[in-house]
Design an enzyme around this catalytic site. Structure first.
Site, short mmCIF file in Angstrom:
data_model
loop_
_atom_site.label_atom_id
_atom_site.label_comp_id
_atom_site.label_asym_id
_atom_site.label_seq_id
_atom_site.Cartn_x
_atom_site.Cartn_y
_atom_site.Cartn_z
N GLU A 1 -9.58 -2.00 5.12
CA GLU A 1 -10.19 -1.78 6.42
C GLU A 1 -11.46 -2.63 6.54
OE1 GLU A 1 -8.67 -0.18 8.63
OE2 GLU A 1 -7.66 1.61 7.87
N HIS B 1 -7.19 -4.86 9.82
CA HIS B 1 -6.92 -4.54 8.42
C HIS B 1 -5.66 -5.24 7.93
CE1 HIS B 1 -4.55 -0.82 9.84
NE2 HIS B 1 -3.68 -1.49 9.11
N ASP C 1 0.83 -1.21 0.00
CA ASP C 1 0.00 0.00 0.00
C ASP C 1 0.87 1.26 0.00
OD1 ASP C 1 0.91 -0.42 2.60
OD2 ASP C 1 -1.07 -0.81 3.42
N ASN D 1 -7.44 -3.26 14.09
CA ASN D 1 -8.84 -3.53 13.74
C ASN D 1 -8.96 -4.66 12.71
OD1 ASN D 1 -7.85 -2.32 11.46
ND2 ASN D 1 -9.41 -0.71 11.34
#
Ligand code: GLP
Length: 243
Positions: free
Chosen positions: A144, A139, A68, A137
């Protein structure tokens, strides 16, 4: 059954993954690798650079992608993931600039840049060896919660929780981006071999959820249970809530 490798210390887990990388490069010198960034990965790249001192590793043909990249940073920002990879790995071993492809976050059209990146990966015949970390979380990359399991490289909004966790890593008061370009979960699932490394107690809750929950979109990392050749690497702190 998920393949899980547990090591005592983060250093041992990182070295294990660095050795897997070295073996894979020796076996296929022009391997297509895709790299994650972040705190967890610091130690992996450090160990690979150390290994190279005793057993030199030829990375000159390795074809490199990154998972990313932030959108909206200034050109040559120290906070970009490309800069991270240069500093932690690409500039430290004999990687060849012409074999490194990263998303272009400065293009006028980010959707087009995302499609082009996905196309670059396809043209390389896909990712042979993918290294991931995991966010608090769940991801993976910047996929996400809510990301579709067949998503491809695209522009994604960065979750608030991810912002708080990552902005402590930002230098020079640069504003934290709202968006990024991330390879998709579909792109990840097509990689031939995928490793996820989680170290430290802060990751123990998300690892517990990963092990216990069936795959669902609210927990992007759970998609890796559908991967055909996946290995989870943990240190004892990240594994502490597992039976
Ligand atoms: C970041 C990156 C991911 C990385 C993850 C974990 O947001 N986009 O690629 O794997 O979060 O980062 P860390 O290792 O710093 O916990």
């Amino acid at each position: 059954m998920i393949k899980i490798t547990k090591k005592e210390l983060a250093k041992d887990a990182s070295l294990y993954l660095a050795r897997k990388m070295a073996e894979a490069i020796r076996k296929k010198p022009d391997i297509v690798m895709c790299f994650a960034t972040g705190r967890t990965m610091d130690a992996v790249y450090h160990e690979l650079v150390q290994l190279n001192k005793n057993e030199p590793l030829d990375c000159s043909q390795v074809r490199c992608f990154i998972v990313d990249e932030y959108i909206g940073l200034k050109k040559d920002s120290e906070n970009s993931y490309r800069h991270y990879m240069n500093e932690h790995l690409f500039n430290l071993l004999n990687f060849n600039e012409k074999n490194i492809i990263t998303p272009d976050p400065h293009s006028k059209n980010h959707d087009e840049a995302s499609r082009a990146y996905e196309e670059n990966i396809r043209e390389a015949s896909g990712i042979d060896f993918l290294i991931l970390g995991v966010g608090l979380n769940g991801h993976i990359g910047f996929n996400e919660p809510g990301s579709s399991f067949d998503s491809r490289t695209r522009v994604v909004a960065i979750a608030e929780e991810t912002k708080s966790s990552n902005k402590t890593l930002f230098y020079n008061g640069e504003e934290f981006p709202k968006t990024a370009i991330s390879i998709g979960i579909g792109t990840i699932l097509e990689s031939k071999k995928c490793y996820l490394l989680a170290t430290g107690e802060t990751k123990s809750h998300i690892i517990k959820r990963f092990i216990e929950e069936a795959p669902h979109g609210g927990l992007p990392v759970s998609a890796l249970k559908n991967h055909l050749d996946f290995e989870l690497i943990l240190d004892k702190d990240a594994a502490k809530l597992l039976e």
